[in-house]
Design an enzyme around this catalytic site. Structure first.
Site, PDB file in Angstrom:
ATOM      1  N   ARG A 192     -14.257  14.940 -53.104  1.00  0.00           N
ATOM      2  CA  ARG A 192     -14.750  13.837 -52.831  1.00  0.00           C
ATOM      3  C   ARG A 192     -15.586  13.222 -54.160  1.00  0.00           C
ATOM      4  O   ARG A 192     -16.697  13.709 -54.142  1.00  0.00           O
ATOM      5  CB  ARG A 192     -15.181  13.464 -51.609  1.00  0.00           C
ATOM      6  N   ASP A 218     -17.160  21.154 -38.914  1.00  0.00           N
ATOM      7  CA  ASP A 218     -16.441  21.249 -40.234  1.00  0.00           C
ATOM      8  C   ASP A 218     -15.212  22.384 -40.155  1.00  0.00           C
ATOM      9  O   ASP A 218     -15.974  23.636 -40.044  1.00  0.00           O
ATOM     10  CB  ASP A 218     -17.391  21.527 -41.475  1.00  0.00           C
ATOM     11  N   THR A 220     -17.745   7.315 -56.188  1.00  0.00           N
ATOM     12  CA  THR A 220     -16.678   6.508 -55.558  1.00  0.00           C
ATOM     13  C   THR A 220     -16.376   6.648 -54.223  1.00  0.00           C
ATOM     14  O   THR A 220     -15.784   5.837 -53.517  1.00  0.00           O
ATOM     15  CB  THR A 220     -15.668   6.495 -56.532  1.00  0.00           C
ATOM     16  N   ASP A 274     -15.915  25.385 -42.989  1.00  0.00           N
ATOM     17  CA  ASP A 274     -16.982  25.960 -42.486  1.00  0.00           C
ATOM     18  C   ASP A 274     -16.643  27.140 -41.110  1.00  0.00           C
ATOM     19  O   ASP A 274     -17.118  28.208 -41.363  1.00  0.00           O
ATOM     20  CB  ASP A 274     -18.114  25.234 -42.197  1.00  0.00           C
TER      21      ASP A 274
END
Ligand code: RB5
Length: 366
Positions: free
Chosen positions: A261, A357, A265, A360
């Site tokens: 990502r 997550d 933006t 993770d």
């Protein structure tokens, strides 16, 4: 015109005959949707749903469904939003079912009419156009009702969202949600859930009849027909689902897509994309255990489409409504399969209640 043809065991030989008949027509592409033998009895709804879904998804234009009487097929097919199945045992009814009702499926009974009559009915049905005019308003009433009771599905080009309800899957999803589940258990459970999901998704894959030599004799048997599969995990969490699927479908090819990502933006940017060369020929399953904002799933699907991918489904374990809406809006042709639909995303973009997550938890990096 693309025409899907299906039958149960009772109408198997009529189906074979009509398939031959249709294959001789230059303007028709015919697709055999099973069943594959008359010696093994099967349930007509399974075939009716297989053919009906192909029409509802606009993969084919029309459907022909055959069983003993034609009745069971018409009852089952007419449950699918977007399907207007006409049960016809004479040429005139078939003609009017096109002229006035714009039927997109015809059902016939192999135990009721002769193969010659069935061929004549089929020819008329296929060559007759909808008359429109006063009939359009009547059909609109049927469509309106359908949209009211099945919002988003009736005659829609939208992909569907399928939530699995198998108790084993739900049990395992509860285990991976638990923050005390170890990395080892988490990893094993994600593989098991992915395998169970694909087991359910492949329930209606078409089969072909083959011959097998057993130690005792030659016999008819069934084998998978149709397109090969490609699975494309979105790095890195999607990797956690790969082996569970390969255990069931070892011939599937595996592509990989890496996205990060952009911190400014917040948009997904590709950093890796390696797909099977024949991706355009394969059914593609994009794997991402958590469908949160939908940004990376949608970008991954766009990448696959850019390289020729046509029939794409997204397989996730837990989905958020925001992600589902984004993927359906960006890719109306893509179906989403999930084991759970959670409540919402929090301010950090995590699915709530979710499981944290997934990357993770799979790789112990927290
Ligand atoms: C199968 O025996 C028969 O029930 C089926 O082919 C069909 O006629 C049902 O409507």
């Amino acid at each position: 015109m693309r025409v899907a043809v299906g039958s149960d065991h009772a109408a198997f030989s009529l189906k074979e005959l009509l398939l031959d008949h249709l294959r001789r027509k230059a303007d028709i592409e015919v697709i055999d949707m099973g069943t594959e033998t008359e010696t093994v009895s099967c349930d007509y709804p399974d075939i009716a749903f297989r053919v009906g879904e192909e029409i509802a998804k606009k993969n084919v234009d029309r459907g022909v469904l055959l069983c003993g009487t034609g009745v069971g097929m018409s009852i089952a097919a007419n449950k699918i939003p977007g399907i207007y199945a006409a049960h016809c045992h004479d040429v005139e009814t078939a003609r009017f079912s096109r002229l006035h009702n714009n039927s997109n499926v015809i059902t016939m009974g192999a135990r009721i009419i002769s193969p010659e009559l069935a061929s004549a009915i089929l020819d008329t049905w296929l060559s007759t156009d909808f008359e429109q005019g006063r009939h359009t308003a009547r059909i609109a009433k049927v469509l309106d009702y359908e949209r009211k009771v099945c919002p988003g599905r009736a005659f829609s080009e939208k992909g569907k969202t399928v939530l699995f309800e198998h108790p084993l899957m739900l049990h395992k999803v509860s285990l991976i949600r638990n923050k005390d589940t170890s990395v080892k258990e988490f990893r094993e459970l994600v593989q098991e859930i992915a395998g169970l999901m694909v087991y359910e998704m492949t329930r209606s894959l078409p089969l072909v009849k083959i011959e097998v030599e057993t130690p005792l004799e030659r016999t008819d048997a069934l084998a998978l027909a149709g397109k090969d599969l490609a699975i494309v995990p979105v790095l890195r969490a999607g990797l956690g689902m790969v082996d569970g699927i390969l255990q069931l479908i070892p011939n599937a090819k595996v592509g990989h897509i890496g996205l990060y990502r952009d911190p400014d933006t917040l948009l997904p940017v590709e950093y890796y994309c390696k797909l099977p060369g024949d991706i355009d020929q394969r059914d593609v399953l994009v794997l991402d255990p958590m469908l949160a904002t939908g940004g990376s799933a949608s970008a991954a699907i766009s990448l696959i489409k850019k390289r020729g991918g046509k029939k794409i489904s997204l397989v996730c374990i837990i989905a958020a409504p925001e992600g589902v809406s984004k993927v359906h809006a960006d890719h109306p042709d893509v179906d989403i399969y999930a084991a759970a639909l959670d409540s919402h995303l929090n301010d950090h973009g995590y699915i709530v209640p979710g499981l944290g997550d997934a990357g993770d938890r799979l790789y112990g990096t927290k």
